[in-house]
Structures are given as C-alpha cells and as structure tokens.
Scaffold this motif. Structure first.
Motif, mmCIF file in Angstrom:
data_model
loop_
_atom_site.group_PDB
_atom_site.id
_atom_site.type_symbol
_atom_site.label_atom_id
_atom_site.label_comp_id
_atom_site.label_asym_id
_atom_site.label_seq_id
_atom_site.Cartn_x
_atom_site.Cartn_y
_atom_site.Cartn_z
ATOM 1 N N UNK A 98 44.406 114.195 97.478
ATOM 2 C CA UNK A 98 45.516 113.441 98.061
ATOM 3 C C UNK A 98 46.610 113.114 97.045
ATOM 4 N N UNK A 99 46.427 113.572 95.812
ATOM 5 C CA UNK A 99 47.376 113.227 94.751
ATOM 6 C C UNK A 99 48.025 114.485 94.178
ATOM 7 N N UNK A 104 44.490 118.742 88.744
ATOM 8 C CA UNK A 104 43.611 119.641 89.493
ATOM 9 C C UNK A 104 44.014 119.796 90.961
ATOM 10 N N UNK A 105 45.063 119.121 91.365
ATOM 11 C CA UNK A 105 45.454 119.164 92.781
ATOM 12 C C UNK A 105 45.657 120.588 93.296
ATOM 13 N N UNK A 106 46.399 121.436 92.605
ATOM 14 C CA UNK A 106 46.599 122.801 93.148
ATOM 15 C C UNK A 106 45.307 123.577 93.315
ATOM 16 N N UNK A 107 44.292 123.230 92.540
ATOM 17 C CA UNK A 107 43.018 123.946 92.599
ATOM 18 C C UNK A 107 42.084 123.391 93.670
#
Length: 246
Positions: A98-99, A104-107
C-alpha cells in the motif's frame, strides 16, 4: 542509573509509531533522537551526539538493530515491542503493497501474500525478522544505512541463544503488540516515568488483511519460516505477560 541512555528498537509494524508518541509525552524534544523520522539524523551524528557530554539526549528510537551501544560508551538499557510473527509478516506485506514509496513496492504490488512469502528476495521481511534485529551485536558494522526500513543483511541467520541472552541482560522491558495496554505499565515502571502513558493508535491500516481470510498453507509456511521468532515471542509472553511468568 545516572546518564543512562534508553534505546528503543522500533521493529517495523509492532506499534512503534504509537509508542514514539508516548516517548514524546515523557521526554522533552532536546532529549529525544528519532533516527528514522528526522532526515538530519544519521548513525554517525547519533553516535557523536550521544557521546557528547554537553548533549541532553536520554532516549533514541529507530529501525536499528541491537548493538549501537557499543559505539556510544554510556550506560544503556534497551526496550522494544514484539509482535506475533504471522501477524507481523502479513502486516509488512500490507504495508509494502500500500506504500508506493517503499523500495519493494514495485516488486510486491502485484504479488499475492503466498508469493511474497515464497520468494527468497523477500526473506528479510518474511523470515525471523525480529530475531535478526535483536541478534548479534558483532554484525552491526555490516549494516548499510538505515532508510525506510531496517536494513538487515539477508544472509544473517540469528543465534537464538544469543538473542535471548541480550533480552535477559540488556532490556529493561519488552512489550508485545497483542498485549499493548498491558505492556505500558511495565514500560513506565522500567523507565521511571512519573505518570501513566496515554494509549495512541498511530499508523493503523484499516485495509489490513484479516488472518481469517488467509489460506492455511500460507499461514503454515509463514510459521515454518519464522520458527525462531515464534520461539522468541512465546518466551517473552511467558516471562512478561503470563500469570505463570509473574
């Protein structure tokens, strides 16, 4: 103890943001160093300030591992808050997903929870994170700069006996998120606060994944990957928050 430095190890997703609000209630701003909130703070500046006899710092808080006391040279005592490992891993997954600013969001954004815990590249978050953070002080110099999350080398495999020794010898109090209200009074007693802490609820995710909706095989996999953290959590609950341990 005179000139004692209190060190709050803020393990991600354990209620540490709420606890930081409590810290602000009990210490003046000039006596607090929030390592993870102030962009001007760095490990080097923190160590320098805490060593300086003219500084007033009494407590530091951050996503940092056990061991920073070795570079400061003052009397110290640690405090921290643990969380049940299954809940912690799920919460970390929800937080990263959610961030968009998280590294690591794109992964993670397109992955299921089961995929998240199954991929080795995410083992930092999904395998014994709490034991890693509270582990050997001798690995501290190898940690990279601390940014959005605690930076713990994936290869580190914590020594559980050493972790428990740290907790017994150097921690004034250890809270558990599932018993948050109960742990505030022991925190007050251990740190010598003059008034009872207020209860805050900061950084709460209203869209978090409910444990009831998680498949059994996913829960079992999280449990297997976090056997050390489960042992650690159980030990703390038994010692600090059960009628048998009191």
């Amino acid at each position: 103890m005179r000139n004692t430095l209190d060190i709050f190890i803020h393990i991600p997703k354990t209620g540490g943001t709420s606890f930081n609000r409590i810290i602000q209630d009990h210490y003046s701003a000039k006596r607090i160093a929030f390592l993870h909130d102030d962009p001007e703070w760095s490990l080097e500046r923190l160590i320098e300030k805490c060593r300086d006899k003219n500084q007033k710092i009494q407590i530091i808080s951050g996503h940092l591992p056990y061991g920073i006391h070795e570079w400061i040279g003052r009397p110290y005592r640690y405090i921290t808050i643990l969380r049940h490992p299954v809940e912690l891993v799920i919460s970390l997954y929800d937080y990263i997903k959610s961030n968009p600013l998280h590294q690591y969001y794109p992964l993670v954004v397109d992955k299921s929870l089961h995929e998240f815990i199954s991929e080795q590249q995410f083992d930092l978050f999904t395998s014994n994170l709490q034991s890693k953070i509270l582990g050997l002080a001798t690995i501290f110099p190898h940690f990279p700069a601390l940014q959005n999350e605690v930076a713990v080398e994936d290869a580190v495999f914590p020594d559980q006996a050493c972790v428990q020794q740290h907790l017994r010898r150097h921690f004034a109090c250890i809270g558990v998120m599932e018993k948050y209200k109960e742990c505030l009074q022991p925190m007050r007693d251990a740190l010598g606060w003059k008034r009872s802490p207020k209860l805050y609820r900061e950084n709460y995710n209203t869209n978090r994944t409910s444990l009831d909706t998680v498949e059994r095989d996913t829960i079992e996999k999280i449990t297997r990957k976090n056997s050390l953290d489960i042992q650690l959590y159980s030990m703390v609950v038994e010692r600090w928050y059960s009628s048998k341990g009191k």
